[in-house]
Design an enzyme around this catalytic site. Sequence first.
Site, PDB file in Angstrom:
ATOM      1  N   TYR A  18      32.523  31.222  33.123  1.00 47.61           N
ATOM      2  CA  TYR A  18      32.610  32.498  32.405  1.00 47.61           C
ATOM      3  C   TYR A  18      31.352  32.723  31.577  1.00 47.61           C
ATOM      4  O   TYR A  18      30.756  33.795  31.605  1.00 47.61           O
ATOM      5  CB  TYR A  18      33.852  32.520  31.512  1.00 47.61           C
ATOM      6  CG  TYR A  18      34.082  33.847  30.837  1.00 47.61           C
ATOM      7  CD1 TYR A  18      34.808  34.850  31.469  1.00 47.61           C
ATOM      8  CD2 TYR A  18      33.565  34.115  29.577  1.00 47.61           C
ATOM      9  CE1 TYR A  18      35.013  36.079  30.862  1.00 47.61           C
ATOM     10  CE2 TYR A  18      33.760  35.341  28.959  1.00 47.61           C
ATOM     11  CZ  TYR A  18      34.486  36.320  29.612  1.00 47.61           C
ATOM     12  OH  TYR A  18      34.669  37.540  28.998  1.00 47.61           O
ATOM     13  N   HIS A  22      28.243  35.607  32.144  1.00 47.96           N
ATOM     14  CA  HIS A  22      27.851  36.542  31.084  1.00 47.96           C
ATOM     15  C   HIS A  22      26.412  36.312  30.625  1.00 47.96           C
ATOM     16  O   HIS A  22      25.749  37.261  30.203  1.00 47.96           O
ATOM     17  CB  HIS A  22      28.839  36.490  29.929  1.00 47.96           C
ATOM     18  CG  HIS A  22      30.084  37.253  30.212  1.00 47.96           C
ATOM     19  ND1 HIS A  22      31.086  36.750  31.012  1.00 47.96           N
ATOM     20  CD2 HIS A  22      30.470  38.500  29.850  1.00 47.96           C
ATOM     21  CE1 HIS A  22      32.043  37.664  31.115  1.00 47.96           C
ATOM     22  NE2 HIS A  22      31.695  38.726  30.428  1.00 47.96           N
ATOM     23  N   TRP A  76      31.731  44.416  38.794  1.00 50.46           N
ATOM     24  CA  TRP A  76      31.849  43.330  37.814  1.00 50.46           C
ATOM     25  C   TRP A  76      33.279  42.806  37.761  1.00 50.46           C
ATOM     26  O   TRP A  76      33.506  41.599  37.751  1.00 50.46           O
ATOM     27  CB  TRP A  76      31.393  43.795  36.437  1.00 50.46           C
ATOM     28  CG  TRP A  76      31.462  42.724  35.393  1.00 50.46           C
ATOM     29  CD1 TRP A  76      32.417  42.560  34.435  1.00 50.46           C
ATOM     30  CD2 TRP A  76      30.540  41.642  35.211  1.00 50.46           C
ATOM     31  NE1 TRP A  76      32.151  41.456  33.666  1.00 50.46           N
ATOM     32  CE2 TRP A  76      31.010  40.881  34.114  1.00 50.46           C
ATOM     33  CE3 TRP A  76      29.376  41.247  35.858  1.00 50.46           C
ATOM     34  CZ2 TRP A  76      30.341  39.742  33.660  1.00 50.46           C
ATOM     35  CZ3 TRP A  76      28.710  40.114  35.394  1.00 50.46           C
ATOM     36  CH2 TRP A  76      29.190  39.376  34.319  1.00 50.46           C
ATOM     37  N   TRP A  77      34.252  43.706  37.729  1.00 51.91           N
ATOM     38  CA  TRP A  77      35.652  43.281  37.690  1.00 51.91           C
ATOM     39  C   TRP A  77      36.007  42.452  38.921  1.00 51.91           C
ATOM     40  O   TRP A  77      36.670  41.428  38.810  1.00 51.91           O
ATOM     41  CB  TRP A  77      36.567  44.483  37.604  1.00 51.91           C
ATOM     42  CG  TRP A  77      36.630  45.141  36.266  1.00 51.91           C
ATOM     43  CD1 TRP A  77      36.088  44.704  35.079  1.00 51.91           C
ATOM     44  CD2 TRP A  77      37.272  46.369  35.957  1.00 51.91           C
ATOM     45  NE1 TRP A  77      36.357  45.579  34.071  1.00 51.91           N
ATOM     46  CE2 TRP A  77      37.083  46.624  34.585  1.00 51.91           C
ATOM     47  CE3 TRP A  77      37.979  47.290  36.717  1.00 51.91           C
ATOM     48  CZ2 TRP A  77      37.596  47.751  33.948  1.00 51.91           C
ATOM     49  CZ3 TRP A  77      38.488  48.414  36.092  1.00 51.91           C
ATOM     50  CH2 TRP A  77      38.301  48.638  34.721  1.00 51.91           C
TER      51      TRP A  77
END
Length: 104
Positions: A18, A22, A76-77
């Site tokens: 994660y 990012h 992105w999702w």
Amino acid sequence: MEKIAFVMTLKPGFEAEYKKRHDELWPDLAVELKNAGISDYSIYLHPQSLKLFAVLKRTDNHTMDNLPATAAVKKWWAFMADIMETNPDNSPVVESLEQVFHFE
């Protein structure tokens, strides 16, 4: 400017992934967020619960509600769906938070 906060949930074992994703935020997604009036966006991880606490500022005339219709956000999702709790459309499951204290 308005400040809002919300929580999402990370799937177990994906903490490093994660953060990595990012750290490598796509430039087109960053542009979409800025164009929507979003700034000062931070996400924190509570490692025991895997809750992701997000806080951001948005302009009074923000267009944040239109972001789900953009290609960058949809992409992105889909990219993040394997490591987070999501809705059927791949959007993250989000729980809004009520501000109960503020100090400046």
